[in-house]
Motif scaffolding. Structure first.
Motif, short mmCIF file in Angstrom:
data_model
loop_
_atom_site.label_atom_id
_atom_site.label_comp_id
_atom_site.label_asym_id
_atom_site.label_seq_id
_atom_site.Cartn_x
_atom_site.Cartn_y
_atom_site.Cartn_z
N GLY A 128 1.28 -0.84 -12.54
CA GLY A 128 0.52 0.35 -12.19
C GLY A 128 0.32 1.30 -13.36
N CYS A 177 -0.21 5.20 -0.60
CA CYS A 177 -1.61 5.47 -0.26
C CYS A 177 -1.70 6.30 1.02
N SER A 213 0.80 -1.22 0.00
CA SER A 213 0.00 0.00 0.00
C SER A 213 0.84 1.27 0.00
N ARG A 258 -3.86 8.71 -3.26
CA ARG A 258 -3.55 7.69 -4.25
C ARG A 258 -4.11 6.34 -3.81
N PRO A 259 -4.53 5.49 -4.76
CA PRO A 259 -4.31 5.57 -6.20
C PRO A 259 -5.31 6.42 -6.98
N CYS A 273 -2.22 6.55 -9.94
CA CYS A 273 -2.69 7.93 -9.79
C CYS A 273 -2.37 8.74 -11.04
N SER A 303 6.12 4.04 -6.36
CA SER A 303 5.19 2.99 -5.96
C SER A 303 4.12 2.75 -7.03
N GLU A 304 3.50 1.59 -6.95
CA GLU A 304 2.43 1.25 -7.89
C GLU A 304 1.28 2.25 -7.78
N SER A 305 0.97 2.69 -6.57
CA SER A 305 -0.13 3.66 -6.40
C SER A 305 0.20 5.00 -7.05
N ASP A 306 1.48 5.38 -7.06
CA ASP A 306 1.89 6.60 -7.77
C ASP A 306 1.57 6.47 -9.25
#
Length: 242
Positions: free
Chosen positions: A211, A58, A55, A153-154, A186, A180-183
């Motif tokens: 991502g 986030c 996460s 995010r995300p 987003c 990060s994947e959430s970046d």
């Protein structure tokens, strides 16, 4: 490439992208989880830290809600401990920018590009971070989830908030960079033309590509040449990244 548009706004992540505080963040999460009875050496602790890793990027309160589903009071208590632990570490050790970051910020702003920091930290913690870094004259805007209506995010909200606040006419004029994947999620959901994943953080190349990264970079120092290039079809493009 005929459809290239100039980048007018860059949205940068904090932890693992512009500042090297990953260990501090991990310790603060561990301390916060421990106060809620999940201690190192247990299966519950291992599962919680896996969730923390997945996460990254986030909002911190959302991370704790995932660890303590259905128990808002416990999530809020853990989040409060996290903030106190991290801010205590800030006071003791300060923050160290990632190598080359100051030169990157100066180079981008020197070309007229606007800079926004986006983060999963609360507004209060973000304000303390900015005070420690002294970057008020280096960036145009710093955004926490609260500033964008509560969704971090995300979701794309923080990037879109920066677009509106800084008067950018087209989301295609935006570049997003993070580790990060959430970046990456987003950035792609916001419509940004460049979504650059850095290999200096916690997530692997595969996670960044999953991502939606358009480019994979070894360091933040590679970012200005990408953003200022007239041809984005370089060896860094995600489809040809090794």
């Amino acid at each position: 490439m005929s459809d290239i548009v100039p980048i007018k706004l860059v949205c940068l992540d904090l932890s693992g992208t512009t500042v090297g505080d990953i260990a501090m963040v991990e310790r603060a999460f561990a301390e916060a989880i421990a106060t809620q009875g999940i201690v190192p050496g247990t299966g519950a602790y291992a599962r919680a830290m896996v969730h923390v890793h997945r996460s990254r990027g986030c909002p911190k309160i959302d991370v704790f809600r995932g660890i303590f589903p259905g128990n808002e009071a416990q999530a809020q208590a853990a989040n409060l401990t996290f903030e106190r632990s991290y801010e205590g570490a800030l006071e003791r050790a300060g923050l160290v920018p990632m190598p080359g970051v100051m030169e990157v910020l100066d180079k981008l702003r020197g070309t007229g590009i606007k800079l926004a920091l986006i983060t999963g930290f609360s507004r209060a913690t973000l304000s303390r971070i900015l005070g420690v870094l002294g970057w008020h004259d280096k960036i145009d805007l710093a955004i926490s989830p609260e500033d964008a209506g509560g969704r971090g995010r995300p979701w794309p909200d923080m990037v879109l908030h920066a677009v509106l606040r800084l008067g950018v006419e087209d989301v295609r004029n935006v570049a997003v960079v993070g580790d990060s994947e959430s970046d990456m999620l987003c950035g792609r959901r916001s419509g940004a033309s460049i979504v650059a994943g850095l290999m200096t953080g916690v997530h692997s190349r595969e996670r960044l590509l999953k991502g939606g990264a358009t480019h994979i970079l070894d360091s933040i120092t590679d970012f200005p040449s990408l953003v200022l290039s007239d041809d984005l079809g370089t060896t860094h493009i995600a489809s040809s990244a090794r």
